[in-house]
Write an enzyme that holds these catalytic residues in place. Structure first.
Site, short mmCIF file in Angstrom:
data_model
loop_
_atom_site.label_atom_id
_atom_site.label_comp_id
_atom_site.label_asym_id
_atom_site.label_seq_id
_atom_site.Cartn_x
_atom_site.Cartn_y
_atom_site.Cartn_z
N ASN A 22 -10.78 -4.24 -7.90
CA ASN A 22 -9.31 -3.45 -7.47
C ASN A 22 -8.35 -3.28 -8.97
O ASN A 22 -7.03 -4.15 -8.60
CB ASN A 22 -7.94 -3.76 -6.59
CG ASN A 22 -7.55 -3.10 -5.71
OD1 ASN A 22 -6.82 -2.28 -6.32
ND2 ASN A 22 -6.99 -3.25 -4.56
N TYR A 70 -0.11 -5.50 -10.56
CA TYR A 70 0.50 -7.06 -10.25
C TYR A 70 0.43 -7.63 -11.51
O TYR A 70 1.38 -8.68 -12.20
CB TYR A 70 -0.39 -7.75 -9.48
CG TYR A 70 -0.42 -7.18 -7.62
CD1 TYR A 70 0.35 -7.29 -7.41
CD2 TYR A 70 -1.34 -7.44 -6.89
CE1 TYR A 70 1.21 -7.01 -5.81
CE2 TYR A 70 -1.36 -6.34 -5.87
CZ TYR A 70 -0.31 -6.67 -5.29
OH TYR A 70 -0.33 -6.22 -3.71
N ALA A 80 0.86 -0.91 0.18
CA ALA A 80 -0.26 0.09 0.10
C ALA A 80 1.00 0.86 -0.27
O ALA A 80 2.29 1.31 0.64
CB ALA A 80 -0.18 -0.11 1.09
N VAL A 81 0.15 2.20 -0.60
CA VAL A 81 1.41 3.64 -0.53
C VAL A 81 0.29 4.42 -0.52
O VAL A 81 -0.84 4.66 -1.28
CB VAL A 81 1.74 4.06 -1.90
CG1 VAL A 81 2.22 4.93 -2.54
CG2 VAL A 81 2.46 2.60 -2.38
N GLU A 122 -3.14 -12.71 -2.74
CA GLU A 122 -4.63 -12.15 -3.05
C GLU A 122 -4.63 -10.74 -3.44
O GLU A 122 -4.23 -10.01 -2.83
CB GLU A 122 -5.44 -12.75 -1.89
CG GLU A 122 -5.88 -14.06 -2.29
CD GLU A 122 -6.06 -14.88 -0.80
OE1 GLU A 122 -5.37 -14.36 -0.07
OE2 GLU A 122 -5.98 -16.21 -0.79
#
Ligand SMILES: CC(C)(COP(=O)(O)OP(=O)(O)OC[C@H]1O[C@@H](n2cnc3c(N)ncnc32)[C@H](O)[C@@H]1OP(=O)(O)O)[C@@H](O)C(=O)NCCC(=O)NCCS
Length: 157
Positions: A113, A120, A75-76, A108
Site C-alpha cells: 500500500n 504516514y 480511509a477516505v 500497521e
C-alpha cells in the site's frame, strides 16, 4: 456543503461499516468488529462528513497507562482522495494523542500500500518492523511504523 472532519457519532455507524466494506474488501472489519472498535472506551474516532454521508474516517486507541497509542485505521472515499483529507484526519488524531500525553504512536500498514505508506512517511512515521504474511487471505506483510511524540509537537509534513 464543504466536507468537515468531526467526532464520530453513533448515527455514523451504518455508513461507516458500508464504507469499510467498500474500501478494504477482504481486509474489511465485520460490523461486529467495527462496533467493538468504535465503542471501545479507549477509542477516539473522527469522520469526514460531506453533509449527507460519511466519506472517510480514522481512529486511534489511547491506552489507559503510559504505553504507546495505536492508529487503528484511516480511509477516505475515492471521490475525496488527494485533497488532504487523510492528512487532516491523521493530524487531528496525532494532536489528540499528544494532548493526552501519549509518548509514541504505532500503526500497521500493508507492504503493498504505497499510498498509505507515503502518507504516514510524510507525517513522520518510520518503519520499525515487519510482520510477515500478516494480512490474510492475501499473505501480505505488515509494516509496523512508529511516530515519536513530544508534548506540544505537531505533525511533520
Ligand atoms: C491512503 C488514503 C487514506 C489516503 O487518503 P487521501 O485523503 O487521498 O490522502 P491525502 O490527500 O491526505 O494525501 C496525503 C499524502 O499522502 C500521500 N498519498 C496519498 N495518496 C497517495 C497515492 N495514491 N500515491 C502516492 N502518495 C499518496 C502523499 O504524500 C500525499 O501528499 P500530497 O498529496 O501532498 O502528495 C486513501 O488512499 C485510502 O483511503 N486508501 C484505502 C484505505 C487505506 O489503504 N487506508 C490505509 C490503511 S493503513
Amino acid at each position: 456543503m464543504t466536507p468537515v472532519v468531526r467526532a464520530y457519532e453513533p448515527r455514523d455507524f451504518e455508513p461507516l461499516v458500508a464504507l469499510e466494506a467498500q474500501l478494504f474488501g477482504s481486509d474489511a472489519w465485520s460490523p461486529e468488529v467495527c462496533a467493538l472498535e468504535l465503542h471501545h472506551p479507549f477509542s477516539h474516532y473522527l469522520v469526514l462528513d460531506d453533509g449527507a454521508v460519511v466519506r472517510g474516517y480514522g481512529g486511534l486507541r489511547v491506552p489507559a497507562g503510559a504505553g504507546p497509542g495505536d492508529i487503528q485505521t484511516l480511509a477516505v472515499h475515492p471521490d475525496y482522495r488527494r485533497a488532504g483529507w487523510a492528512r487532516r484526519i491523521l493530524n487531528e488524531l496525532v494532536g489528540h494523542a499528544t494532548k493526552r500525553g501519549v509518548p509514541e504512536l504505532l500503526l500497521e500498514v500493508r507492504a503493498d500500500n504505497p499510498a498509505a505508506q507515503a502518507l504516514y512517511d510524510s507525517a513522520g512515521f518510520h518503519e520499525i518492523a515487519r510482520r510477515p504474511h500478516y494480512y490474510q487471505p492475501d499473505g501480505v506483510d505488515a509494516m509496523v511504523m512508529r511516530l515519536t511524540l513530544s508534548q506540544g509537537e505537531g505533525v511533520a509534513r
